[in-house]
Design a protein around this motif. Structure first.
Motif, PDB file in Angstrom:
ATOM      1  N   GLY A  93      -5.633   4.471 -14.260  1.00  0.00           N
ATOM      2  CA  GLY A  93      -4.427   3.785 -14.147  1.00  0.00           C
ATOM      3  C   GLY A  93      -3.396   4.702 -13.391  1.00  0.00           C
ATOM      4  N   VAL A  94      -3.936   5.435 -12.414  1.00  0.00           N
ATOM      5  CA  VAL A  94      -2.878   6.149 -11.522  1.00  0.00           C
ATOM      6  C   VAL A  94      -2.819   5.070 -10.364  1.00  0.00           C
ATOM      7  N   ARG A  95      -1.624   4.939 -10.061  1.00  0.00           N
ATOM      8  CA  ARG A  95      -1.193   3.881  -9.279  1.00  0.00           C
ATOM      9  C   ARG A  95      -0.893   4.258  -7.766  1.00  0.00           C
ATOM     10  N   GLY A  96      -0.846   5.347  -7.487  1.00  0.00           N
ATOM     11  CA  GLY A  96      -0.356   5.689  -6.270  1.00  0.00           C
ATOM     12  C   GLY A  96      -0.743   7.187  -5.790  1.00  0.00           C
ATOM     13  N   VAL A  97      -0.435   7.375  -4.424  1.00  0.00           N
ATOM     14  CA  VAL A  97      -0.867   8.753  -4.018  1.00  0.00           C
ATOM     15  C   VAL A  97       0.598   9.112  -2.932  1.00  0.00           C
ATOM     16  N   LYS A  98       1.224  10.037  -3.284  1.00  0.00           N
ATOM     17  CA  LYS A  98       2.382  10.574  -2.374  1.00  0.00           C
ATOM     18  C   LYS A  98       2.172  11.577  -1.243  1.00  0.00           C
ATOM     19  N   SER A  99       2.895  11.141  -0.034  1.00  0.00           N
ATOM     20  CA  SER A  99       2.557  12.126   0.971  1.00  0.00           C
ATOM     21  C   SER A  99       3.962  12.690   1.272  1.00  0.00           C
ATOM     22  N   TYR A 100       3.882  13.885   1.196  1.00  0.00           N
ATOM     23  CA  TYR A 100       5.209  14.794   1.854  1.00  0.00           C
ATOM     24  C   TYR A 100       5.074  15.318   3.053  1.00  0.00           C
ATOM     25  N   PRO A 101       6.148  15.548   3.509  1.00  0.00           N
ATOM     26  CA  PRO A 101       6.117  16.161   4.948  1.00  0.00           C
ATOM     27  C   PRO A 101       5.145  17.217   5.378  1.00  0.00           C
ATOM     28  N   ARG A 102       5.297  18.239   4.338  1.00  0.00           N
ATOM     29  CA  ARG A 102       4.445  19.219   4.648  1.00  0.00           C
ATOM     30  C   ARG A 102       2.947  18.737   4.793  1.00  0.00           C
ATOM     31  N   GLN A 128      -9.206   0.227  -3.524  1.00  0.00           N
ATOM     32  CA  GLN A 128      -8.673   0.505  -4.701  1.00  0.00           C
ATOM     33  C   GLN A 128      -7.457  -0.402  -5.283  1.00  0.00           C
ATOM     34  N   ASP A 129      -6.691  -0.877  -4.073  1.00  0.00           N
ATOM     35  CA  ASP A 129      -5.316  -1.354  -4.191  1.00  0.00           C
ATOM     36  C   ASP A 129      -4.590  -0.394  -4.725  1.00  0.00           C
ATOM     37  N   MET A 130      -4.462   0.979  -4.275  1.00  0.00           N
ATOM     38  CA  MET A 130      -3.453   1.883  -4.664  1.00  0.00           C
ATOM     39  C   MET A 130      -2.463   1.806  -3.640  1.00  0.00           C
ATOM     40  N   ILE A 131      -1.384   2.414  -3.881  1.00  0.00           N
ATOM     41  CA  ILE A 131      -0.048   2.331  -3.232  1.00  0.00           C
ATOM     42  C   ILE A 131       0.252   4.036  -2.472  1.00  0.00           C
ATOM     43  N   LEU A 132       0.327   3.773  -1.000  1.00  0.00           N
ATOM     44  CA  LEU A 132       0.538   4.966  -0.474  1.00  0.00           C
ATOM     45  C   LEU A 132       2.226   5.107  -0.419  1.00  0.00           C
ATOM     46  N   ASN A 133       2.457   6.201  -1.018  1.00  0.00           N
ATOM     47  CA  ASN A 133       4.087   6.393  -1.143  1.00  0.00           C
ATOM     48  C   ASN A 133       4.360   7.595   0.006  1.00  0.00           C
ATOM     49  N   LEU A 134       5.206   7.210   1.193  1.00  0.00           N
ATOM     50  CA  LEU A 134       5.382   8.046   2.127  1.00  0.00           C
ATOM     51  C   LEU A 134       7.009   8.680   2.108  1.00  0.00           C
ATOM     52  N   LYS A 168      -4.120  -3.860   4.917  1.00  0.00           N
ATOM     53  CA  LYS A 168      -3.958  -4.372   3.536  1.00  0.00           C
ATOM     54  C   LYS A 168      -3.735  -3.191   2.851  1.00  0.00           C
ATOM     55  N   LEU A 169      -3.305  -1.935   3.238  1.00  0.00           N
ATOM     56  CA  LEU A 169      -3.102  -0.727   2.318  1.00  0.00           C
ATOM     57  C   LEU A 169      -1.551  -1.028   2.205  1.00  0.00           C
ATOM     58  N   LYS A 170      -1.265  -0.923   0.538  1.00  0.00           N
ATOM     59  CA  LYS A 170       0.325  -1.167   0.313  1.00  0.00           C
ATOM     60  C   LYS A 170       0.958   0.250   0.603  1.00  0.00           C
ATOM     61  N   ILE A 171       1.988   0.252   1.416  1.00  0.00           N
ATOM     62  CA  ILE A 171       2.702   1.440   1.717  1.00  0.00           C
ATOM     63  C   ILE A 171       3.950   1.332   1.342  1.00  0.00           C
ATOM     64  N   VAL A 172       4.542   2.202   0.683  1.00  0.00           N
ATOM     65  CA  VAL A 172       6.109   2.223   0.363  1.00  0.00           C
ATOM     66  C   VAL A 172       6.806   3.564   1.309  1.00  0.00           C
ATOM     67  N   LEU A 173       7.767   3.027   2.191  1.00  0.00           N
ATOM     68  CA  LEU A 173       8.442   4.179   2.933  1.00  0.00           C
ATOM     69  C   LEU A 173       9.717   4.522   1.637  1.00  0.00           C
ATOM     70  N   GLU A 174       9.574   5.702   1.196  1.00  0.00           N
ATOM     71  CA  GLU A 174      10.304   6.105   0.027  1.00  0.00           C
ATOM     72  C   GLU A 174      11.836   6.230   0.739  1.00  0.00           C
ATOM     73  N   HIS A 175      12.624   6.316  -0.170  1.00  0.00           N
ATOM     74  CA  HIS A 175      14.199   6.842   0.041  1.00  0.00           C
ATOM     75  C   HIS A 175      14.637   6.492   1.403  1.00  0.00           C
ATOM     76  N   ALA A 176      14.762   5.252   2.062  1.00  0.00           N
ATOM     77  CA  ALA A 176      15.199   5.016   3.518  1.00  0.00           C
ATOM     78  C   ALA A 176      16.624   5.397   3.579  1.00  0.00           C
ATOM     79  N   THR A 177      16.929   5.858   4.711  1.00  0.00           N
ATOM     80  CA  THR A 177      18.503   6.339   4.875  1.00  0.00           C
ATOM     81  C   THR A 177      18.945   5.644   6.094  1.00  0.00           C
ATOM     82  N   THR A 178      18.192   5.354   6.904  1.00  0.00           N
ATOM     83  CA  THR A 178      18.814   4.726   8.304  1.00  0.00           C
ATOM     84  C   THR A 178      18.522   3.301   8.836  1.00  0.00           C
ATOM     85  N   ARG A 179      19.197   2.870   9.511  1.00  0.00           N
ATOM     86  CA  ARG A 179      19.343   1.351  10.032  1.00  0.00           C
ATOM     87  C   ARG A 179      17.831   1.172  10.580  1.00  0.00           C
TER      88      ARG A 179
END
Lengths: 395, 395
Positions: A93-102, A128-134, A168-179
């Protein structure tokens, strides 16, 4: 729009920090208080969550603090991760993997090479249809002209490349701040989504310049960038949705003072140059993060109404994100729906008190601890002391 | 460059804030301590200095605190000012008039109209050979896309227009922070000069994000902007020179804390919305300003050597500014000359202690006052606790 009441289908926060220990005890129950029934929890703990077992144990600890809230877990992208662990995580049930700048740029200026080392992981995540959180920023590098103001823009090439490689990999660009980030996500296919925080719908650079309460990463940018965020929410674009990035920090870390930190130089002169950063600036920084969990949905309603998007509130705080993540089960959504009531911001003291954002949240065990004690577990929320335009109707 | 000693002709600081009262007692003697013999003093006191008499009395109070320093006064540009007062000021040795953004744009979005109302003043200033000192920023206006990051660039049209209208009027664009400002000043004629602060030669936006000690106005900008400032100093361009904008603030204002300010929201919830700014952000900001007077010339030498411009140190801290202002009398310049010695930043504790920037400066009368007392007159300097590469040889 002059509605006096709005019903919102089960709000979901697809980017929230719930910490550990006493801080977690204080803030985890706030998720429900803010009107949210599904919390997608970030893995940047100490140590970070890199295994299914850690994730499972952490989610258990959160459920113990707030049984009625649905907590969804993530893993921290690191070299320790394996395709096998990804498969195991998905089964649990873990749904995603988070990537940090580091993680993006270890031993690298561009980070591209490093992402390629993670391709086997992404391959399995796609399967596995998991989400990549960037976390979409590259590290600042003055020699390369990179600073906190253009770090997000510079990251977008990585988003495009990963998306091309794994369409086909679901990706979420997190907390967008720019146009530019908004336009980049729009250009991508249906598998790429984007979270927008409520505070980035409200703040520009002027609002955090010298104001620690509003300082967060990514930093709020130009008025035109804020406009682009507001426009895409008002547009109701299906791939843009709420991720609060609500990040509680003890007040003493948010507002460092001579008392809790010593005069900056005192540390430095006491311990030599260890306290000095590469630039030679004494370390006495304010923690980056804005705390909104406890007031989340009323805050979103107030902000969206402010720029003419109240009719898109349900899309922003519930429908779009749930659909992207696949948490749009009708029964679950209807069960978690909430009702908001417009606040009479006239002089009616009752409604005023109900809709005034608290000055500070203090863990019960620290009520008697003086503010000068840096270890005091207390958090000042975004908009502290300000009135919200909407409040949750509690049944 | 491997010189061990440098002789610098009488350093002059053409933009410094020396305050009033106890703070003035603390910082005014620091001008000489920093190696500077001529201080061009800003008029933004409470109340601002708008008359010759005020200026004369203020300068007297400064001379009483530091008899060996030459203090030059300025007036605050305001509607109260008249051509007659300008003539009187000139006769009494007041050298310039300072324009602040507020004065630029009262009841105006662009400020142009307001400058035109000052044309009679500028006319008389030109006749009297007085200097117009411009704080080159327009007020932020999110609706117009203006924020602290582009406020300086947006101001440049005003600089060009005033220069066109008064080609013989000496104008100084103060504390330039952007490449566009540097280019604009270069494009102007010989009557337009520009001050550059040492901290803007060192900082970029990342360095003040969440770091109150480095927060100042105008804010430090992009790496490329910093490069432009460094390049024009290294070039030794005759119309660019030192104006430190050294601006002391009590530590309690620089690092607001729960103790000295109360949790931000506490103020707001106690007194209603009075503490709320237009954006709805609770007022608990950090004072804008970087303090460098006490270490000024050694700091400049250290920074310039860092980007290969040590051979232009005399041009930057003395020759260029004195020539532009007409304070280049040979005798005065030779009398104020100082000698700098390279600091052995090895383990020699003696030179170390001499070249380590103090953690904090405390007014003698406040030594016993606890840091938690917000009224304590103490100032943390730029680079507190860090070692300088050069020190002044005291004879």
């Amino acid at each position: 729009m002059s509605a006096q009441e709005i019903t919102v289908p089960a709000p979901a926060d697809f980017h929230v920090h719930l910490r550990q220990g006493k801080m977690s005890e204080l803030v985890t129950p706030h998720v429900a208080e803010g009107g949210v029934s599904l919390a997608y929890v970030m893995p940047n703990l100490v140590p970070p969550i890199t295994s299914t077992q850690q994730a499972t144990e952490y989610l258990e600890s959160l459920r113990a603090l707030a049984p009625k809230t649905k907590f969804v877990g993530t893993l921290y992208l690191s070299p320790a991760l394996t395709p096998a662990e990804i498969a195991k995580a998905a089964k649990n049930g873990v749904r995603g993997v988070k990537s940090y700048p580091r993680g993006v740029t270890t031993n690298s200026d561009s980070g591209i090479e490093d992402y390629e080392t993670y391709y086997p992981i992404f391959e399995e995540m796609q399967k596995q249809d998991m989400i990549l959180n960037l976390h979409g920023e590259v590290p600042s590098n003055a020699d390369a002209g990179i600073c906190v103001l253009n770090a997000e823009e510079k990251f977008l090439t990585h988003l495009f490349k990963i998306h091309r490689q794994f369409p086909k990999l679901k990706i979420v660009l997190e907390h967008a701040t720019t146009r530019k980030a908004v336009e980049a996500v729009k250009q991508c296919g249906d598998t790429v989504g984007c979270t927008i925080t409520p505070h980035h719908l409200e703040l520009i650079v002027d609002d955090w310049a010298g104001k620690p309460l509003n300082f967060c990463k990514p930093v709020a940018k130009y008025p035109d960038d804020r406009q682009a965020l507001r426009d895409v929410v008002r547009e109701g674009h299906p791939r843009f949705f709420l991720g609060s990035d609500s990040a509680p920090h003890p007040l003493a870390n948010k507002y460092p003072s001579a008392v809790t930190h010593g005069a900056p130089g005192t540390k430095a002169s006491a311990s030599g140059s260890d306290d000095l950063e590469p630039t030679g600036v004494v370390s006495c920084g304010c923690a980056a993060g804005v705390y909104t969990s406890s007031i989340l949905v009323p805050l979103c309603a107030t902000l969206l109404e402010g720029f003419g998007a109240l009719d898109k509130l349900s899309n922003y705080v519930s429908i779009n994100g749930r659909k992207f993540y696949g948490y749009d089960d009708e029964e679950e959504v209807s069960q978690g729906s909430i009702k908001l009531r417009r606040v009479d911001n006239g002089s009616s003291s009752s409604s005023t008190s109900a809709a005034t954002v608290p000055a500070v949240y203090v863990h019960p065990e620290f009520r008697e601890v003086p503010d000068s004690d840096g270890s005091k577990v207390q958090v000042v929320p975004f908009w502290a002391g300000k009135r919200l335009g909407w409040e949750i109707v509690r049944s």
